[in-house]
Design an enzyme around this catalytic site. Structure first.
Site, mmCIF file in Angstrom:
data_model
loop_
_atom_site.group_PDB
_atom_site.id
_atom_site.type_symbol
_atom_site.label_atom_id
_atom_site.label_comp_id
_atom_site.label_asym_id
_atom_site.label_seq_id
_atom_site.Cartn_x
_atom_site.Cartn_y
_atom_site.Cartn_z
ATOM 1 N N GLU A 104 38.500 10.725 22.454
ATOM 2 C CA GLU A 104 40.610 10.578 22.328
ATOM 3 C C GLU A 104 40.859 10.382 20.509
ATOM 4 O O GLU A 104 39.783 10.068 20.148
ATOM 5 C CB GLU A 104 40.886 9.445 22.738
ATOM 6 C CG GLU A 104 42.518 10.050 22.283
ATOM 7 C CD GLU A 104 43.361 7.956 22.985
ATOM 8 O OE1 GLU A 104 42.403 7.443 23.965
ATOM 9 O OE2 GLU A 104 44.019 8.048 21.992
ATOM 10 N N GLU A 125 51.158 10.348 15.680
ATOM 11 C CA GLU A 125 51.822 9.650 17.116
ATOM 12 C C GLU A 125 52.752 9.075 16.124
ATOM 13 O O GLU A 125 52.824 8.610 15.038
ATOM 14 C CB GLU A 125 50.786 7.940 17.049
ATOM 15 C CG GLU A 125 50.111 8.890 18.592
ATOM 16 C CD GLU A 125 48.883 8.039 19.178
ATOM 17 O OE1 GLU A 125 49.646 7.523 20.325
ATOM 18 O OE2 GLU A 125 48.661 7.317 18.602
#
Length: 270
Positions: A148, A153
């Site tokens: 990932e 974010e």
């Protein structure tokens, strides 16, 4: 963004076209989200749906269609998180919120290059904006072994800070390889658009905000664990509400909240 995935954000980008135009890069594809108000481009983006918490105990139900993900008719893709008045089932009972999560899987994947998006994130405790990638699955429920990459974010309770992370075998969840970028002036990321990117090669992943490199991860940083970033990855955009990392929304968090995306682009070295 599975489990305790983390992310990034940064400073200003002046135009509505990709910021990186150096001749060493050749554009592979771009979505500028032009056109009339309505659904995002179905040829590349599809909706993940449901309210099972998505491995993070998130509070929203991700809906299909244009209810929570749509073009605004002014060249933007808008993901909207809002309080729910629908009878939708979440892991904790009747869903309190709806939102959107879009993915390019399985129609479009990327392996190496420069991947970037120009976005304006919302502010408010309990909001979780993310631009990230998942490795093509080699077996069911194989996270984090397939990898990932969290390009950007932001949680709304940290309005000036962005996180960039890698998750893989032996370095996942709270033990991910994570770096942060904070705007020098403390200006909230929600105040304007910023460009979030990675430059991904066989041997490294560089994290950038508005063209500034703030972290580099390599096989040497995996603490002796396997580097799994050598396969195709799909792209994901989502706006979560709640979860183990951002926590629940505060009474002061304003809904509807919107993650506004100006463009997403992929480049390859020429």
């Amino acid at each position: 963004m599975l489990l305790a995935a983390i992310g990034l954000a940064g400073c200003a980008a002046p135009a509505t076209t990709p910021s990186h135009t150096a001749p060493t890069w050749k554009r592979v594809w771009i979505d500028t989200f032009d056109g009339a108000a309505g659904l995002p481009p179905p040829a590349r983006w599809s909706a993940d749906t449901g309210g099972d918490g998505w491995g993070n105990r998130e509070l929203e139900y991700y809906t299909p269609g244009s209810q929570n993900a749509s073009l605004d008719g002014r060249g933007h893709l808008v993901l909207t998180a809002d309080k729910s008045n629908q009878d939708l089932a979440c892991w904790y009972g009747r869903c309190e919120f709806t939102s959107a999560r879009l993915t390019t899987a399985p129609s479009s994947t990327v392996r190496y290059g420069r991947i970037e998006a120009r976005m304006k994130v919302p502010v408010g405790a309990g909001l979780w904006s993310a631009f990230w990638m998942l490795g093509a699955p080699t077996a069911p429920n194989n996270w984090p072994n397939d990898g990932e990459i969290d390009i950007a974010e932001n949680i709304g309770s940290e309005p000036a800070t962005v996180h960039g992370s890698l998750h893989g075998p032996g370095y996942a969840g709270l033990d991910s390889l994570t770096a942060t970028f904070t705007t020098p002036s403390g200006e909230p990321l929600s105040s304007r658009f910023h460009t979030y990117a990675i430059i991904w090669s066989r041997s490294s992943i560089e994290y950038l905000v508005d063209g500034e490199v703030y972290a580099i991860q390599t096989p040497d940083t995996t603490r002796g664990n396997r580097w799994v970033f050598d396969r195709p990855f799909s792209l994901i955009l989502n706006l979560a509400v709640g979860g183990t990392w951002p926590g629940s929304p505060a009474t002061s968090t304003v809904f509807p909240a919107q993650l506004v995306v100006d463009y997403v682009a992929v480049y390859r070295r020429s």
